[in-house]
Design a protein around this motif. Sequence first.
Motif, short mmCIF file in Angstrom:
data_model
loop_
_atom_site.label_atom_id
_atom_site.label_comp_id
_atom_site.label_asym_id
_atom_site.label_seq_id
_atom_site.Cartn_x
_atom_site.Cartn_y
_atom_site.Cartn_z
N ALA A 237 34.87 46.75 30.74
CA ALA A 237 35.56 47.36 31.88
C ALA A 237 37.04 46.98 31.80
CB ALA A 237 34.96 46.88 33.20
N LEU A 238 37.89 47.86 32.30
CA LEU A 238 39.33 47.66 32.25
C LEU A 238 39.76 46.64 33.31
CD1 LEU A 238 41.95 48.73 30.87
CD2 LEU A 238 42.06 50.45 32.70
N TRP A 239 40.94 46.09 33.16
CA TRP A 239 41.59 45.21 34.13
C TRP A 239 42.99 45.77 34.39
CZ3 TRP A 239 40.08 44.45 29.23
CH2 TRP A 239 41.09 44.33 28.25
N GLY A 240 43.66 45.27 35.42
CA GLY A 240 44.98 45.83 35.68
C GLY A 240 45.66 45.22 36.87
N ALA A 241 46.77 45.81 37.26
CA ALA A 241 47.58 45.41 38.41
C ALA A 241 47.78 46.63 39.30
CB ALA A 241 48.92 44.86 37.93
N TRP A 242 48.31 46.40 40.51
CA TRP A 242 48.51 47.49 41.46
C TRP A 242 49.95 47.55 41.93
CZ3 TRP A 242 45.07 51.19 42.16
CH2 TRP A 242 43.74 50.93 41.84
N LEU A 243 50.47 48.75 41.97
CA LEU A 243 51.77 49.04 42.56
C LEU A 243 51.53 49.97 43.74
CD1 LEU A 243 54.87 48.60 42.18
CD2 LEU A 243 54.88 50.77 40.95
N ILE A 244 51.83 49.48 44.93
CA ILE A 244 51.59 50.22 46.17
C ILE A 244 52.94 50.74 46.66
CG2 ILE A 244 50.68 50.08 48.52
CD1 ILE A 244 49.14 47.51 47.47
N GLU A 245 53.04 52.05 46.82
CA GLU A 245 54.33 52.68 47.10
C GLU A 245 54.28 53.49 48.39
OE1 GLU A 245 57.75 55.31 44.74
OE2 GLU A 245 55.73 55.13 43.90
N HIS A 246 55.32 53.35 49.19
CA HIS A 246 55.47 54.13 50.42
C HIS A 246 56.93 54.52 50.59
CE1 HIS A 246 56.05 54.83 54.78
NE2 HIS A 246 54.84 55.37 54.70
N ASN A 247 57.21 55.82 50.51
CA ASN A 247 58.59 56.32 50.68
C ASN A 247 59.60 55.56 49.83
OD1 ASN A 247 57.72 58.28 52.47
ND2 ASN A 247 58.23 57.09 54.30
N ALA A 254 50.24 41.62 40.70
CA ALA A 254 50.10 41.55 39.25
C ALA A 254 48.68 41.29 38.78
CB ALA A 254 51.02 40.46 38.70
N GLY A 255 47.77 40.84 39.68
CA GLY A 255 46.46 40.41 39.21
C GLY A 255 46.61 39.21 38.29
N ASP A 256 45.50 38.77 37.70
CA ASP A 256 45.60 37.75 36.66
C ASP A 256 46.24 38.37 35.43
OD1 ASP A 256 44.57 35.61 38.02
OD2 ASP A 256 42.66 35.53 36.95
N THR A 257 47.22 37.70 34.86
CA THR A 257 47.92 38.27 33.72
C THR A 257 48.70 37.20 32.98
OG1 THR A 257 49.51 39.98 33.01
CG2 THR A 257 49.98 38.85 35.08
N GLY A 258 48.80 37.37 31.66
CA GLY A 258 49.76 36.61 30.89
C GLY A 258 51.07 37.37 30.80
N TYR A 259 52.07 36.73 30.21
CA TYR A 259 53.37 37.38 30.05
C TYR A 259 53.34 38.30 28.84
CZ TYR A 259 58.25 38.13 29.03
OH TYR A 259 59.45 38.74 28.77
N CYS A 276 57.10 41.37 45.01
CA CYS A 276 56.29 41.04 43.83
C CYS A 276 55.37 39.87 44.16
CB CYS A 276 57.17 40.67 42.65
SG CYS A 276 58.17 42.04 42.03
N LEU A 277 54.08 40.10 44.10
CA LEU A 277 53.08 39.05 44.26
C LEU A 277 52.63 38.63 42.87
CD1 LEU A 277 50.91 40.73 47.08
CD2 LEU A 277 53.05 39.44 47.31
N LEU A 278 53.12 37.46 42.40
CA LEU A 278 52.96 37.07 41.00
C LEU A 278 52.20 35.75 40.88
CD1 LEU A 278 56.53 37.85 39.58
CD2 LEU A 278 54.49 39.30 39.55
#
Length: 362
Positions: A237-247, A254-259, A276-278
Amino acid sequence: MKLSCISAAVLLGSALILSACSVPNTVQRQVGANAVIEQITEGDEQGRYRNLYRGERQYPTTCEANCYPAHPQVSCQSPAQNCRYTGPQPVPALNTGFSVQWLGHASFIIHTPDQQQLLLDPVLGQFDWPVSWAQHFAGIIKRPYLPEASAEQLAQTDAVLYSHLHYDHFSHATMAKIGTTPTYYMPLDMASYMPSAGYKVVEQAWYSQSKLGELTLHMVPAHHFNSRKLFDDFNRALWGAWLIEHNGKKLFFAGDTGYSAHFSDIQQRYGDIDICLLPIASYYHETDGAWYRYVHTTPEDALTAAEELNCKVMIPWGYGNGSWQMGDHSSHSPLLRLLHMQQQLQTTVPLLILNEGDSVTL
């Protein structure tokens, strides 16, 4: 004979009850013309997902010595353990309309400008089973603090967003508390790990999007991995991050992530990020530190990522009294390292340091 018939009847009745309790979920997939799906295409590993930027990692900066000095604004019961941040919490005048509550570890409640409530990687109480059971055995997992949200809070939820399957980010027990009213958003092929209870699920590829009220929910890459079982489901299964946009205002989780270069890619596609929630934790290990850092940002990696995303404010997470403390020296060593490296690197992105349970409107 009579006993056998009774036993059969009990078994049949149990099966019918279980069948009645199992309600198929509704699953939609969002891919889109600009989506990116990175999978192995041949050999025994065919079909497994993989990161965009693989191979040996080069990190822009690394703290080499004296990385965890005590800080006057971090009050601890013992060195770097059981602490509370007591310093200023300046709130930038961003006027995004987003409110953020950090429950602990990776769990957030987000209130949006169009009056919706989102949950990010909610894991309430303890880890999901069976990790919640395993933690009771001496020293396997230390997590004394229990992130919680009231039933009234959960009832207001419009959507739940997940980054990946790991037990500290994806909890069946928490899903049962939230219920089937919200829509559940997650990366591709994670829906099969949901309990069958009539949930509404949307799976998304990297660089795909969904509309939710006035919001646009972008699934974007992370540099991590995925698994849930002991055998044969690694990166199925895939993993990822979320970008939530309003106007045009954007909140990034970022979810769990390396650089990796995926941070720069995200900024190039979507522009500067407001909030940014990092993550800043779970990067340290005495014998396998290279792997831990490969899939978890150090505090200095997170500071670099914030600069590359052009964040207007960075809210760190992953440390705290409710943290895993796997891949960390102590509950607040990542925060101490973050504050130290911010000073050393003289980074320009403002930090907003929260304690578990804190809320802020940006």
